[in-house]
Structures are given as structure tokens and as C-alpha cells.
Design a protein around this motif. Structure first.
Motif, short mmCIF file in Angstrom:
data_model
loop_
_atom_site.label_atom_id
_atom_site.label_comp_id
_atom_site.label_asym_id
_atom_site.label_seq_id
_atom_site.Cartn_x
_atom_site.Cartn_y
_atom_site.Cartn_z
N ASN A 125 -1.16 3.27 7.59
CA ASN A 125 -1.21 2.16 8.56
C ASN A 125 -2.33 2.32 9.59
O ASN A 125 -2.25 1.78 10.69
CB ASN A 125 0.14 1.99 9.27
CG ASN A 125 1.25 1.68 8.27
OD1 ASN A 125 1.10 0.79 7.44
ND2 ASN A 125 2.32 2.44 8.33
N GLY A 164 -4.90 0.79 -0.42
CA GLY A 164 -3.58 0.18 -0.46
C GLY A 164 -3.66 -1.32 -0.26
O GLY A 164 -4.75 -1.90 -0.13
N GLU A 165 -2.50 -1.94 -0.23
CA GLU A 165 -2.42 -3.39 -0.06
C GLU A 165 -3.08 -3.79 1.26
O GLU A 165 -2.78 -3.22 2.32
CB GLU A 165 -0.94 -3.80 -0.07
CG GLU A 165 -0.72 -5.29 -0.15
CD GLU A 165 0.77 -5.64 -0.03
OE1 GLU A 165 1.06 -6.75 0.37
OE2 GLU A 165 1.62 -4.77 -0.33
N ASP A 166 -3.98 -4.76 1.21
CA ASP A 166 -4.74 -5.22 2.39
C ASP A 166 -5.53 -4.09 3.07
O ASP A 166 -5.85 -4.17 4.26
CB ASP A 166 -3.80 -5.85 3.44
CG ASP A 166 -3.07 -7.07 2.87
OD1 ASP A 166 -3.65 -7.75 2.01
OD2 ASP A 166 -1.92 -7.31 3.29
N GLU A 167 -5.78 -3.03 2.30
CA GLU A 167 -6.53 -1.87 2.83
C GLU A 167 -5.96 -1.39 4.16
O GLU A 167 -6.68 -1.08 5.12
CB GLU A 167 -8.02 -2.21 2.96
CG GLU A 167 -8.66 -2.55 1.63
CD GLU A 167 -10.18 -2.68 1.70
OE1 GLU A 167 -10.71 -2.78 2.83
OE2 GLU A 167 -10.80 -2.67 0.63
N LYS A 168 -4.61 -1.33 4.22
CA LYS A 168 -4.00 -1.00 5.52
C LYS A 168 -3.92 0.50 5.79
O LYS A 168 -3.59 0.92 6.89
CB LYS A 168 -2.62 -1.66 5.66
CG LYS A 168 -1.54 -1.13 4.76
CD LYS A 168 -0.23 -1.85 5.10
CE LYS A 168 0.92 -1.33 4.25
NZ LYS A 168 2.16 -2.03 4.56
N HIS A 169 -4.21 1.32 4.76
CA HIS A 169 -4.22 2.77 4.97
C HIS A 169 -5.67 3.27 4.99
O HIS A 169 -6.55 2.65 4.40
CB HIS A 169 -3.43 3.48 3.87
CG HIS A 169 -2.06 2.90 3.65
ND1 HIS A 169 -1.17 2.73 4.68
CD2 HIS A 169 -1.47 2.41 2.53
CE1 HIS A 169 -0.05 2.17 4.20
NE2 HIS A 169 -0.22 1.97 2.91
#
Length: 562
Positions: free
Chosen positions: A523, A499-504
Motif C-alpha cells: 500500500n 499489484g492491482e492499480d500498482e498500489k504496492h
């Protein structure tokens, strides 16, 4: 996060229920933890029946309310159906007005303007009733504390019937009838109905006098299920039955307004979670951004093309609402960061230009971030208005009662409330709110808690278990999705941030040579270092079905890991 494992019921009770139902002990334990201990109770739980609904005349004043409405119809009076501007209020107004209009024409609706009139019964609404010849107002999802306003209406020879579910004050308004299962003198068997639910009991009572059965009222249950989900009332007892059948209506034969929303989102089967996060915000957006009457128009519209137009308008409100909500949340978070030294047991923020329609959402976002009882204030006319949100286990309504000297008016529930006060009282109120919370809150409540139903092994996670868990739905307060914990599991070697910014966090886990089972942790991308190199860890998760290119597989939705 605090992980709290629910106490395990006695082993002999687990065995007895497992045997009676012919299910695994794991399933019996989940049922016992939900207060289900006999075959009969399990049958009620797994096979809700409309016949399980209570007799509406068990509710205090129901007979008086029905008699007054019947008299109004015989005498040709004009009836004004009045309700709050949120989902519970607008669905309730749509429900009662559309029902009455099936057999009596002199019915109109009134939703107060969030900005000009504020929450609940308003003087402006009563003046509108007087100017337009209405002699009976039926208030839904509000009114149980409107003592002065009901008295004002009485002076104008306008009668009130109140259908509410909020906690009454010490004195009830002088209305013809006050339907509220939370009245101390009301012995109705279930007191967790939402406002729309109380409205449904009223049409159930009216219908019974015309020879209608509960089956004739099924088309109204899509509105009731939406209100139950949006108002976050327990999905137990009568609410469970109403939500269960209401979801069937939403999925199989929704009213034109719901169909128009569903067409926009392109989702085939909606759960109660979808209702909460997809349908409810759109209905709410009308009252937040423009006027709640838009929502009532959508929910009562029978023509599909017209409903599509109304839904497109509401979609625009919802997009605007999202933009504002993000913008104000950032400003509010910055305000808290700048005043870090002030942060104690509460978060209280204020800016006079914040949009009143989204401060409730912002309060929820701040609570998620800082996990404190939270108030977000803005200017509303010559006063300040606020939305309050709380953390699990702490009654913010009671805390506000402890600050009553500084408040003009307030109302709400344990976890969500609204209030107004004079600007010069803001600092006094803020100090008192901090003091009351500091003195009454258990500090443990300021750490987010995950309640775990039980510890299981990965080998216990089977398609059969998933099928049974799906039958526990609809989920919500009082019947949450089962949460499990597994210990000494390890990643199969392919964990990564996505995901965006590898946040998941995405991974696949094994335990004692069993697996792998795919996992997603929303998250939780920052927890990746904890599980690399096949380091063993514990995880708390729900079990989910993941559909990819037509294939359905079980996956774990990780809530936290350590």
C-alpha cells in the motif's frame, strides 16, 4: 505516520548483556528494550519451558472451583460449559468440555446466539440449563459482570463457576468461584491471560488432582495459542510459553478441526500471524454468520472426515462474512464522508440493517482508515448494538464508562468493546462519546505511530541476524516484530508499482555502496515519486525472508518512507 524511536538503553548495559550472551550489541539492545537484562531472563525468553507456567492454585478461588467440579462429578450432576461466541470463548468451551469428557460423561456445551441473546451469560442459557437438569454452569470468557444473571441462576439452584479475563465491576457476581486474574484481590503472578488461558489453568488444576502433569495437557495448547493470537493479549510471560508450545502443536500434531482448516489453505508452517489471519477468522465466522456452536463442533470433532465437513461449512460462512464486511465497510466509509463536517475526535456510524456479526470488523477497518476511536452501530432487537475499536494508546473502555448514563450495558478491553443502548439515546450517547474523547485524548494519538526499535545500517542486515530475530517469535503485543530504520538509502534504479492499480511498491536499496537489498512496501505505491532518480530517503521496515523458486533471500518489508 509518526515515527517514534525507542530510547536506547545505557551503553554499559548493552555491552554487558552482549558479552553475557555472546551476541552482537544490536541483539542485546533489542532484548533490553523488551525488559530482558540478564542471562537468566534471556534463557527464559529464548527457551520457553512448560515448567515456567505458574501453579494454577495461586489464582484466587481456584481451590473452590476445583472442589465444586469434583463434587459435581462424585454426585453425578450435569455440567454445562458455557462460553462466548468469539474465538476466545469457543476455544475455551472446546478445551474445557473435551477435557472433562475424557473422564466424565455428563457434560454439554452452550454458546449463546449472537443475535437472540447477545454477549455473555444469558437468561435463555440459564433457562436451558434448568430445563435440562444442569446444576452447575462453568462460564468461560464471560460472566464477571453477570451479577443479575448469576443471581437468577441461584434462584433456580444452579451454581456458577466463572472463568473470565475481562475487567470486573465494583461488585463480583455471587458465583461459587470467580477465576479472573484481573480481580483486585487476586494475587496470581500474571494477569494478561485470555479466557481460554484461564480455562487452561482450570484444567491444569483439575489434572494435578488426578496425578497429571503439564505434559499430559500439551494437546490442548493449540486451542490456547489460537485464543491468545485472536484476542490480541500480550505475548509475554505465561502467554508466551502457552503460545510457543501451542504453535508447536498446531504445526506438528493439530486436532482434527485445525488440520481440516490447514488442509484448505495449503500452508505448511503456521506462525502466530497466520493463526490470527487464517485460522481465527474462520472460527469467528461461525458465530458471526450462523452460530458459535459450529466452531465448538469443529474444534471438538475427532473424526477427520467429519471435521473436513464441518470445516467446509465454516469456510462458506467465512466467504459470506467477507462479502458482507466489504459491503458494509463501503457504506460506513460513505456515511463518514457525507458527514465530514461532523468529524471530530471520533467516528460513530449507524444503520439499522447492518449485520451485527461483522460490525466489529467494520469498526477495525474504519479505525485503520480514519484513525479515530470508532463505534459501528446496528439494530439488535429493540435496541442498538455497537462494536467499539480504539487507536493505540487510548482506552476506549474508560471512554465508554464516561458515557454510562446513556448505555444499557457494555464490556470489553482497552482497545475493543461492545455495548447496547436504547435507540432514543443514540444521539445523546454520540455527543457524549465525542465530548469524553475530545477531553481525554492526546491529539498525537490521532496520527498513526510506528515505533522503531533502532536505526541500523544495511550492512548490519545478515542471515545470522534474521536467524536470531526468528527466535524472538512468537510475536505480538509486548513482543512485536523488531522494527528498524535506515537513513540515506537509495533505490538501485528499478523501483516500480506492483499489484492491482500498482498500489504496492517494489524496489531494491543500497547504502554507501552496500546492497542492493530487495524491498516490498504494501500500500505504498503512491510513494514511488519520492524514491525515483536515486533520491536518498529514510525507511522504516521489518526484515523478512522472501522465497522465490526455491531460493530464500532477505528482504525489507517497508512500513513507511520519507
Amino acid at each position: 505516520m509518526r515515527w517514534t524511536i525507542k530510547p536506547k538503553p545505557e551503553e554499559d548495559k548493552i555491552k554487558a548483556l552482549a558479552k553475557a550472551l555472546n551476541v552482537e550489541k544490536l541483539v542485546a539492545q533489542l532484548l533490553l528494550q523488551r525488559g530482558i537484562s540478564t542471562y537468566e531472563e534471556a534463557k527464559y525468553f529464548f527457551r520457553p519451558q512448560l515448567e515456567h507456567l505458574h501453579d494454577p492454585f495461586l489464582m484466587k478461588d481456584m481451590d473452590i472451583a476445583v472442589a465444586r467440579i469434583e463434587k459435581a462429578i462424585v454426585d453425578g450432576e450435569n455440567i454445562l460449559v458455557f462460553g462466548d461466541y468469539d474465538v476466545d470463548g469457543t476455544t475455551a468451551v472446546a478445551l474445557l468440555s473435551s477435557y472433562l469428557l475424557t473422564y466424565y460423561p455428563n457434560v454439554a456445551t452452550y454458546i449463546p446466539d449472537r443475535y437472540a441473546e447477545g454477549y455473555g451469560v444469558s437468561y435463555k442459557g440459564i433457562d436451558f440449563a434448568e430445563d435440562n437438569g444442569f446444576s452447575l454452569i462453568i462460564a468461560l470468557d464471560c460472566g464477571v459482570k453477570a451479577i443479575e444473571k448469576v443471581a437468577y441462576a441461584k434462584e433456580k439452584n444452579i451454581d456458577f463457576i466463572i472463568c473470565d479475563h475481562h475487567r470486573p465491576g465494583d461488585v463480583l457476581p455471587d458465583a461459587v468461584a470467580v477465576l479472573d486474574p484481573k480481580r483486585s484481590d487476586c494475587t496470581y503472578p500474571y494477569d494478561e491471560l485470555c479466557g481460554c488461558g484461564v480455562g487452561f489453568k482450570l484444567i491444569q488444576a483439575l489434572g494435578s488432582r488426578k496425578g497429571e502433569t503439564i505434559h499430559d495437557l500439551i494437546p490442548y495448547l493449540d486451542l490456547v495459542a489460537t485464543a491468545i493470537g485472536a484476542d490480541i493479549v500480550p505475548i509475554t510471560g505465561e502467554n508466551r510459553v502457552l503460545a510457543y508450545f501451542g504453535l508447536q502443536v498446531i504445526n506438528e500434531n493439530p486436532r482434527a478441526g485445525f488440520k481440516a482448516i490447514i488442509n484448505q489453505i495449503k500452508k505448511t508452517v503456521l506462525t502466530i500471524t497466520d493463526v490470527v489471519f487464517i485460522i481465527a477468522p474462520r472460527i469467528n465466522a461461525a458465530g458471526r454468520m450462523e452460530h458459535g456452536q459450529y466452531a465448538v463442533n469443529l474444534l471438538t470433532e475427532k473424526d477427520a472426515n467429519q471435521a473436513q465437513k464441518f470445516a467446509a461449512e465454516i469456510e462458506k460462512f467465512n466467504i459470506d462474512r467477507r462479502g458482507l464486511d466489504q459491503e458494509i465497510t463501503i457504506e460506513a466509509l460513505n456515511q463518514i464522508t457525507e458527514n465530514k463536517e461532523e468529524q471530530g475526535f471520533t467516528s460513530v456510524v449507524y444503520k439499522d440493517s447492518w449485520h451485527k456479526g461483522v460490525i466489529g470488523i467494520v469498526a477495525s477497518r474504519l479505525t485503520e482508515t480514519y484513525y479515530r476511536p470508532t463505534l459501528v452501530f446496528t439494530k439488535s432487537g429493540d435496541k442498538l448494538a455497537a462494536s467499539a475499536r480504539s487507536v493505540k494508546g487510548f482506552d476506549v473502555y474508560n471512554a465508554l464508562e464516561g458515557c454510562a448514563d446513556y448505555i444499557e450495558q457494555f464490556g470489553g478491553h482497552k482497545y475493543a468493546a461492545g455495548l447496547t443502548l436504547l435507540e432514543e439515546q443514540y444521539n445523546n450517547f454520540k455527543a457524549q462519546f465525542e465530548k469524553v474523547v475530545a477531553e481525554t485524548i492526546d491529539p498525537n494519538l490521532l496520527i498513526p505511530e510506528i515505533t522503531v526499535d533502532m536505526i541500523i545500517e544495511l550492512k548490519d542486515i545478515t542471515p545470522k541476524l534474521m536467524r536470531i530475530i526468528n527466535q524472538f517469535a512468537p510475536f505480538g503485543p509486548g513482543n512485536m516484530t523488531p522494527v528498524f530504520m535506515a537513513e540515506k538509502i537509495s533505490d538501485s534504479g528499478y523501483a516500480k508499482g506492483v499489484g492491482e492499480d500498482e498500489k504496492h511498491l517494489k524496489c531494491a536499496v543500497t547504502q554507501n555502496d552496500y546492497g542492493p537489498i530487495g524491498c516490498i512496501g504494501f500500500n505504498l505505491g503512491d510513494k514511488l515519486p519520492l524514491i525515483t532518480s536515486r533520491k536518498p530517503f529514510s525507511a522504516v521496515f521489518t526484515i523478512d525472508e522472501n522465497e522465490w523458486q526455491g531460493n530464500v533471500s532477505l528482504q525489507l518489508k517497508i512500513k513507511d518512507l520519507r
